[in-house]
Scaffold this motif. Structure first.
Motif, PDB file in Angstrom:
ATOM      1  N   GLY A 128      -2.565   3.212  18.544  1.00 40.96           N
ATOM      2  CA  GLY A 128      -2.644   3.407  17.104  1.00 40.96           C
ATOM      3  C   GLY A 128      -3.031   4.814  16.691  1.00 40.96           C
ATOM      4  N   ARG A 129      -3.262   5.713  17.654  1.00 38.47           N
ATOM      5  CA  ARG A 129      -3.639   7.094  17.347  1.00 38.47           C
ATOM      6  C   ARG A 129      -2.388   7.975  17.432  1.00 38.47           C
ATOM      7  NH1 ARG A 129      -8.191  10.515  17.834  1.00 38.47           N
ATOM      8  NH2 ARG A 129      -7.572  12.488  16.862  1.00 38.47           N
ATOM      9  N   TYR A 130      -1.846   8.297  16.263  1.00 41.77           N
ATOM     10  CA  TYR A 130      -0.644   9.124  16.206  1.00 41.77           C
ATOM     11  C   TYR A 130      -1.002  10.574  15.905  1.00 41.77           C
ATOM     12  CZ  TYR A 130       2.012   4.772  16.233  1.00 41.77           C
ATOM     13  OH  TYR A 130       2.549   3.550  16.586  1.00 41.77           O
ATOM     14  N   LEU A 131      -0.020  11.432  16.027  1.00 38.81           N
ATOM     15  CA  LEU A 131      -0.219  12.855  15.791  1.00 38.81           C
ATOM     16  C   LEU A 131      -0.012  13.184  14.318  1.00 38.81           C
ATOM     17  CD1 LEU A 131       1.830  14.141  18.856  1.00 38.81           C
ATOM     18  CD2 LEU A 131      -0.667  14.176  18.630  1.00 38.81           C
ATOM     19  N   GLN A 132      -0.766  14.190  13.848  1.00 37.32           N
ATOM     20  CA  GLN A 132      -0.622  14.710  12.493  1.00 37.32           C
ATOM     21  C   GLN A 132      -0.251  16.184  12.564  1.00 37.32           C
ATOM     22  OE1 GLN A 132      -0.756  12.616   9.951  1.00 37.32           O
ATOM     23  NE2 GLN A 132      -1.270  10.959  11.391  1.00 37.32           N
ATOM     24  N   PRO A 133       0.403  16.712  11.531  1.00 37.45           N
ATOM     25  CA  PRO A 133       0.727  18.148  11.550  1.00 37.45           C
ATOM     26  C   PRO A 133      -0.522  18.988  11.816  1.00 37.45           C
ATOM     27  CG  PRO A 133       1.845  17.064   9.734  1.00 37.45           C
ATOM     28  CD  PRO A 133       0.913  16.040  10.314  1.00 37.45           C
ATOM     29  N   GLY A 134      -0.388  19.914  12.750  1.00 33.45           N
ATOM     30  CA  GLY A 134      -1.506  20.770  13.142  1.00 33.45           C
ATOM     31  C   GLY A 134      -2.248  20.295  14.366  1.00 33.45           C
ATOM     32  N   ASP A 135      -2.006  19.052  14.794  1.00 35.68           N
ATOM     33  CA  ASP A 135      -2.678  18.536  15.992  1.00 35.68           C
ATOM     34  C   ASP A 135      -2.139  19.214  17.253  1.00 35.68           C
ATOM     35  OD1 ASP A 135      -4.274  16.772  14.608  1.00 35.68           O
ATOM     36  OD2 ASP A 135      -3.077  14.986  15.093  1.00 35.68           O
ATOM     37  N   THR A 136      -3.057  19.481  18.171  1.00 31.71           N
ATOM     38  CA  THR A 136      -2.681  19.965  19.507  1.00 31.71           C
ATOM     39  C   THR A 136      -2.860  18.826  20.496  1.00 31.71           C
ATOM     40  OG1 THR A 136      -3.245  22.268  19.053  1.00 31.71           O
ATOM     41  CG2 THR A 136      -3.214  21.586  21.366  1.00 31.71           C
ATOM     42  N   ILE A 137      -1.810  18.510  21.205  1.00 34.37           N
ATOM     43  CA  ILE A 137      -1.834  17.454  22.211  1.00 34.37           C
ATOM     44  C   ILE A 137      -1.834  18.093  23.592  1.00 34.37           C
ATOM     45  CG2 ILE A 137       0.692  17.214  21.945  1.00 34.37           C
ATOM     46  CD1 ILE A 137      -1.734  14.398  23.060  1.00 34.37           C
ATOM     47  N   GLU A 138      -2.779  17.690  24.421  1.00 35.44           N
ATOM     48  CA  GLU A 138      -2.893  18.173  25.796  1.00 35.44           C
ATOM     49  C   GLU A 138      -2.693  17.005  26.745  1.00 35.44           C
ATOM     50  OE1 GLU A 138      -6.159  21.681  25.838  1.00 35.44           O
ATOM     51  OE2 GLU A 138      -6.949  19.661  25.479  1.00 35.44           O
ATOM     52  N   LEU A 139      -1.796  17.173  27.700  1.00 28.44           N
ATOM     53  CA  LEU A 139      -1.623  16.203  28.769  1.00 28.44           C
ATOM     54  C   LEU A 139      -2.094  16.837  30.062  1.00 28.44           C
ATOM     55  CD1 LEU A 139       1.947  14.745  28.028  1.00 28.44           C
ATOM     56  CD2 LEU A 139      -0.254  14.181  26.956  1.00 28.44           C
ATOM     57  N   ASP A 140      -2.953  16.124  30.775  1.00 26.60           N
ATOM     58  CA  ASP A 140      -3.538  16.651  32.006  1.00 26.60           C
ATOM     59  C   ASP A 140      -3.258  15.680  33.143  1.00 26.60           C
ATOM     60  OD1 ASP A 140      -5.902  18.757  32.884  1.00 26.60           O
ATOM     61  OD2 ASP A 140      -5.989  16.872  34.002  1.00 26.60           O
ATOM     62  N   VAL A 141      -2.720  16.179  34.247  1.00 26.02           N
ATOM     63  CA  VAL A 141      -2.484  15.372  35.439  1.00 26.02           C
ATOM     64  C   VAL A 141      -3.142  16.086  36.612  1.00 26.02           C
ATOM     65  CG1 VAL A 141      -0.783  14.329  36.982  1.00 26.02           C
ATOM     66  CG2 VAL A 141      -0.326  14.448  34.522  1.00 26.02           C
ATOM     67  N   THR A 142      -3.993  15.371  37.333  1.00 26.57           N
ATOM     68  CA  THR A 142      -4.726  15.945  38.452  1.00 26.57           C
ATOM     69  C   THR A 142      -3.790  16.659  39.417  1.00 26.57           C
ATOM     70  OG1 THR A 142      -6.307  14.117  38.336  1.00 26.57           O
ATOM     71  CG2 THR A 142      -6.309  15.438  40.353  1.00 26.57           C
ATOM     72  N   GLY A 143      -4.148  17.888  39.769  1.00 24.15           N
ATOM     73  CA  GLY A 143      -3.387  18.625  40.753  1.00 24.15           C
ATOM     74  C   GLY A 143      -2.136  19.303  40.215  1.00 24.15           C
ATOM     75  N   ILE A 144      -1.751  18.969  38.991  1.00 23.48           N
ATOM     76  CA  ILE A 144      -0.571  19.613  38.402  1.00 23.48           C
ATOM     77  C   ILE A 144      -0.992  20.613  37.338  1.00 23.48           C
ATOM     78  CG2 ILE A 144       1.584  19.253  37.149  1.00 23.48           C
ATOM     79  CD1 ILE A 144       1.855  16.565  38.529  1.00 23.48           C
ATOM     80  N   GLY A 145      -1.843  20.202  36.407  1.00 18.01           N
ATOM     81  CA  GLY A 145      -2.301  21.135  35.394  1.00 18.01           C
ATOM     82  C   GLY A 145      -2.384  20.484  34.042  1.00 18.01           C
ATOM     83  N   THR A 146      -2.270  21.299  32.993  1.00 19.91           N
ATOM     84  CA  THR A 146      -2.362  20.824  31.622  1.00 19.91           C
ATOM     85  C   THR A 146      -1.191  21.363  30.815  1.00 19.91           C
ATOM     86  OG1 THR A 146      -4.784  20.777  31.747  1.00 19.91           O
ATOM     87  CG2 THR A 146      -3.797  20.733  29.548  1.00 19.91           C
ATOM     88  N   LEU A 147      -0.544  20.477  30.090  1.00 22.18           N
ATOM     89  CA  LEU A 147       0.584  20.818  29.225  1.00 22.18           C
ATOM     90  C   LEU A 147       0.115  20.693  27.777  1.00 22.18           C
ATOM     91  CD1 LEU A 147       3.658  21.341  28.710  1.00 22.18           C
ATOM     92  CD2 LEU A 147       3.975  18.844  28.904  1.00 22.18           C
ATOM     93  N   ARG A 148       0.203  21.787  27.009  1.00 19.53           N
ATOM     94  CA  ARG A 148      -0.287  21.815  25.631  1.00 19.53           C
ATOM     95  C   ARG A 148       0.843  22.110  24.658  1.00 19.53           C
ATOM     96  NH1 ARG A 148      -3.833  24.679  28.786  1.00 19.53           N
ATOM     97  NH2 ARG A 148      -5.997  23.922  28.850  1.00 19.53           N
ATOM     98  N   ASN A 149       0.858  21.345  23.577  1.00 21.38           N
ATOM     99  CA  ASN A 149       1.796  21.622  22.481  1.00 21.38           C
ATOM    100  C   ASN A 149       1.114  21.289  21.158  1.00 21.38           C
ATOM    101  OD1 ASN A 149       3.848  20.342  24.808  1.00 21.38           O
ATOM    102  ND2 ASN A 149       4.576  22.212  23.825  1.00 21.38           N
ATOM    103  N   THR A 150       1.501  21.994  20.112  1.00 26.22           N
ATOM    104  CA  THR A 150       0.991  21.728  18.767  1.00 26.22           C
ATOM    105  C   THR A 150       2.139  21.240  17.897  1.00 26.22           C
ATOM    106  OG1 THR A 150      -0.754  23.406  18.966  1.00 26.22           O
ATOM    107  CG2 THR A 150      -0.129  22.744  16.736  1.00 26.22           C
ATOM    108  N   VAL A 151       1.889  20.158  17.165  1.00 22.03           N
ATOM    109  CA  VAL A 151       2.888  19.589  16.266  1.00 22.03           C
ATOM    110  C   VAL A 151       2.747  20.232  14.901  1.00 22.03           C
ATOM    111  CG1 VAL A 151       3.597  17.481  15.056  1.00 22.03           C
ATOM    112  CG2 VAL A 151       3.027  17.390  17.497  1.00 22.03           C
ATOM    113  N   VAL A 152       3.850  20.723  14.375  1.00 20.01           N
ATOM    114  CA  VAL A 152       3.844  21.340  13.042  1.00 20.01           C
ATOM    115  C   VAL A 152       4.870  20.636  12.175  1.00 20.01           C
ATOM    116  CG1 VAL A 152       3.033  23.554  13.910  1.00 20.01           C
ATOM    117  CG2 VAL A 152       5.493  23.134  13.732  1.00 20.01           C
ATOM    118  N   SER A 153       4.631  20.647  10.858  1.00 13.31           N
ATOM    119  CA  SER A 153       5.547  19.968   9.942  1.00 13.31           C
ATOM    120  C   SER A 153       6.660  20.919   9.535  1.00 13.31           C
ATOM    121  CB  SER A 153       4.798  19.484   8.711  1.00 13.31           C
ATOM    122  OG  SER A 153       4.203  20.562   8.039  1.00 13.31           O
TER     123      SER A 153
END
Length: 311
Positions: free
Chosen positions: A286-311
């Motif tokens: 139930g937690r969705y993204l809003q304009p301006g939010d930065t989403i980070e995905l982290d996987v052990t041993g691989i790293g972190t992928l970051r993106n920001t959603v803009v309207s």
């Protein structure tokens, strides 16, 4: 080894080895020219690195040992692109059954253990084809499509094929894996729901500019080790919203390769995505993204992928 594709301040694109988790990069094509005085055959692009197989790997090790200073770039000056900017194909699978149970339970207002999935989802690693031309990399802004108001992320990881083949047995399929990366399958959930209801499958709910984010780099299979013991975490604006582990994959990458190559030739440079880990998206939590939010995905041993959603 962590392999990236990046853009330098001059605007040129290069395959590179990430050193010290991106503190600096060794530009492979520049390093080869400096080291040998010849044009690179296998180190021109990430796809040519993959196609080059053992020869390319040997050349990378040669230039790492030589490490010419002219070929190094400070991490602060690098702009990461999708690590494989021109994949030959992308497929996204459904390897985590609890993702589907959670999503259907939330939709229907029942406990997840009350959800019965169609048997075919557990019997076969089903997939859909991803638009390989709508890629984003680490740090890219994702401009949300004007037709959607429900903005979702998906916490996934993926393997990249080193070798192709047809009718590949599961027992040897993992020998075909080049490395692993992180995948964020951005999804316009309101549009997706409308499309699925039509019976025709997904369309614009998954297909818009930069909807498929990969990165930050490819970690070679030998460095990852066991890919089924990795923690997967998502954070929105620094707050943890999803957590899972690759051990919960029902279908594993060997299964994906064997199934996909049945009567179908697969090729080096294809990307096979795991699908969303349980709790790995707003559709479940139930937690969705809003304009301006930065989403980070982290996987052990691989790293972190970051993106920001803009309207």
């Amino acid at each position: 080894m962590k392999l990236a594709t990046l853009r330098t301040p001059s605007g040129s694109h290069h395959p590179a080895v990430a050193l010290d988790d991106g503190e600096s990069y060794l530009l492979l094509d520049v390093a080869w020219r400096t080291f040998t005085g010849t044009e690179p055959t296998h180190l021109r692009t990430m796809l040519s690195v993959i196609d080059g197989g053992d020869t390319a790997r040997s050349q990378i090790e040669d230039v790492l040992r030589a490490a010419p200073s002219e070929a190094r770039l400070d991490g602060a000056d690098a702009r990461l692109l999708p690590p494989l900017p021109e994949p030959r194909q992308i497929r996204d699978y459904g390897c985590f059954p609890d993702h589907f149970r959670n999503a259907r339970a939330r939709r229907d207002g029942v406990p997840p253990d009350a959800v019965t999935l169609p048997p075919i989802m557990l019997e076969r690693p089903l997939y859909y084809l991803v638009n390989r031309l709508t890629l984003a990399g680490d740090g890219d802004d994702i401009a949300w499509p004007t037709y959607s108001r429900v903005r979702d992320y998906e916490l996934e990881f993926a393997c990249i094929l080193a070798r192709g083949g047809r009718d590949i047995p599961a027992s040897t399929a993992e020998d075909h894996i080049f490395g692993f990366t992180i995948f964020n399958d951005f999804s316009a959930r309101d549009t997706q729901a409308e499309e699925i209801a039509s019976g025709l499958g997904m369309s614009k709910g998954k297909d818009f500019d930069r909807s498929n984010s990969f990165g930050p780099w490819i970690v070679t299979a030998d460095e990852v080790g066991d890919p089924y013991r990795l923690d997967m975490v998502a954070r929105i604006n620094g707050e943890e919203v999803s957590r899972g582990n690759t051990a919960s994959m029902h279908h594993r990458f060997a299964d994906l390769i064997a199934f996909t190559s049945t009567s179908t030739t697969v090729h080096p440079g294809e990307i096979l995505c795991s699908g969303t880990v349980a709790t790995g998206c707003g559709l479940e939590t139930g937690r969705y993204l809003q304009p301006g939010d930065t989403i980070e995905l982290d996987v052990t041993g691989i790293g972190t992928l970051r993106n920001t959603v803009v309207s």
